[in-house]
Write an enzyme that holds these catalytic residues in place. Structure first.
Site, PDB file in Angstrom:
ATOM      1  N   ASP A   1      36.211  45.938  42.042  1.00  0.00           N
ATOM      2  CA  ASP A   1      36.763  44.918  41.147  1.00  0.00           C
ATOM      3  C   ASP A   1      38.192  44.591  41.570  1.00  0.00           C
ATOM      4  OD1 ASP A   1      36.190  43.455  38.487  1.00  0.00           O
ATOM      5  OD2 ASP A   1      38.217  44.257  38.209  1.00  0.00           O
TER       6      ASP A   1
ATOM      7  N   ASN B   1      44.899  33.797  38.597  1.00  0.00           N
ATOM      8  CA  ASN B   1      44.364  32.518  38.118  1.00  0.00           C
ATOM      9  C   ASN B   1      45.329  31.844  37.143  1.00  0.00           C
ATOM     10  OD1 ASN B   1      41.947  32.217  39.503  1.00  0.00           O
ATOM     11  ND2 ASN B   1      40.789  33.449  38.048  1.00  0.00           N
TER      12      ASN B   1
ATOM     13  N   HIS C   1      43.211  28.271  39.606  1.00  0.00           N
ATOM     14  CA  HIS C   1      41.927  28.769  40.106  1.00  0.00           C
ATOM     15  C   HIS C   1      41.738  28.589  41.617  1.00  0.00           C
ATOM     16  CE1 HIS C   1      40.096  30.010  36.331  1.00  0.00           C
ATOM     17  NE2 HIS C   1      40.713  28.989  35.772  1.00  0.00           N
TER      18      HIS C   1
ATOM     19  N   GLU D   1      35.098  38.352  39.726  1.00  0.00           N
ATOM     20  CA  GLU D   1      35.921  39.046  40.717  1.00  0.00           C
ATOM     21  C   GLU D   1      35.376  40.436  41.006  1.00  0.00           C
ATOM     22  OE1 GLU D   1      37.988  39.682  36.690  1.00  0.00           O
ATOM     23  OE2 GLU D   1      36.927  38.053  37.696  1.00  0.00           O
TER      24      GLU D   1
END
Length: 253
Positions: A123, A131, A136, A166
């Protein structure tokens, strides 16, 4: 067309030769004489009949052959297009990795056959901050940078998929616990070494947290995934940029 004319001409010559042979053998047996008219008829009739008939037949044959070739070509293109679409349907549109469904299907089948392997759940740390702060598009670029770093570490035969925004999952076939820890640490270090720059020029550090669990025959893959996910969040709670595997958390150097 030239080939058709040549073939029709050969067929016509053979027909004329056959007609002459029949005339010379049958007419005398019937008490007749092979005179000028007979010679003319034995040549003229095959010429008028055999050439157009054989030319038409060869033309039809060429049309059928061309049609078969075209059908074969189209079938090949459709087969390749179908295979490409099927492969594209298995892939994440942005990273090119296996999508969630394809990864879980392939990894589950592989782990059931594998004598020993491991599942890693990876992760990206603080991804929401990227973001929110840079937008983004910058987040997408960061994911691509992480993907490239991981690909540089993984071996041939390892499975890697994007299973969330993610979040990634990696199946390592045929690895011992020690080998799994080494690969997981290399993945973590490779991402940490990335020099990622936001659109405004800001240097943004990237890191990942990794949870790993033993997989293989006799282990339910969903349970393995649950265990790896639990260890991932253990690494997150310990400060991120860490690897947690089999109850042990390896800190970033």
């Amino acid at each position: 067309m030239r080939r058709i004319v040549v073939k029709a001409s050969i067929a016509t010559v053979l027909s004329i030769a056959a007609s002459l042979g029949l005339a010379m053998s049958i007419i005398p047996l019937l008490g007749g004489v092979v005179d000028g008219n007979a010679w003319l008829m034995t040549v003229l009739c095959p010429l008028l009949i055999a050439f157009p008939a054989s030319a038409y037949q060869f033309w039809q044959h060429e049309r059928l052959r061309t049609a078969r070739d075209e059908i074969g070509r189209l079938h090949g293109e459709l087969t390749r297009a179908h295979a490409a679409l099927a492969q594209r349907a298995r892939r994440d549109g942005m990273t090119g990795l296996l999508n969630r469904e394809s990864f879980f299907g392939d990894a589950s089948r592989l782990s059931a056959q594998d004598e020993g392997g491991a599942l890693l759940v990876v992760d990206a740390d603080h991804f929401k901050t990227i973001n929110d702060r840079f937008g983004h598009p910058a987040g997408d670029a960061a994911l691509l940078a992480i993907t490239a770093a991981m690909k540089g570490v993984l071996r041939k035969g390892d499975l890697c998929g994007r299973i969330g925004g993610e979040e990634f999952a990696i199946y390592l076939p045929g690895t011992t616990d020690a080998e799994t820890r080494v690969i997981a640490e290399r993945l973590r270090a490779a991402v940490a070494a990335v020099r990622f720059e936001a659109p405004d020029g800001t240097q943004v550090p990237l890191s990942v947290s990794i949870g790993g669990a033993r997989a293989g025959p006799g282990r339910n893959f969903e349970q393995v995934m649950t265990e790896a996910d639990r260890l991932l969040y253990k690494a997150k709670r310990r400060g991120r940029d860490r690897v947690a595997f089999a109850g042990r958390v390896a800190q970033a150097a």
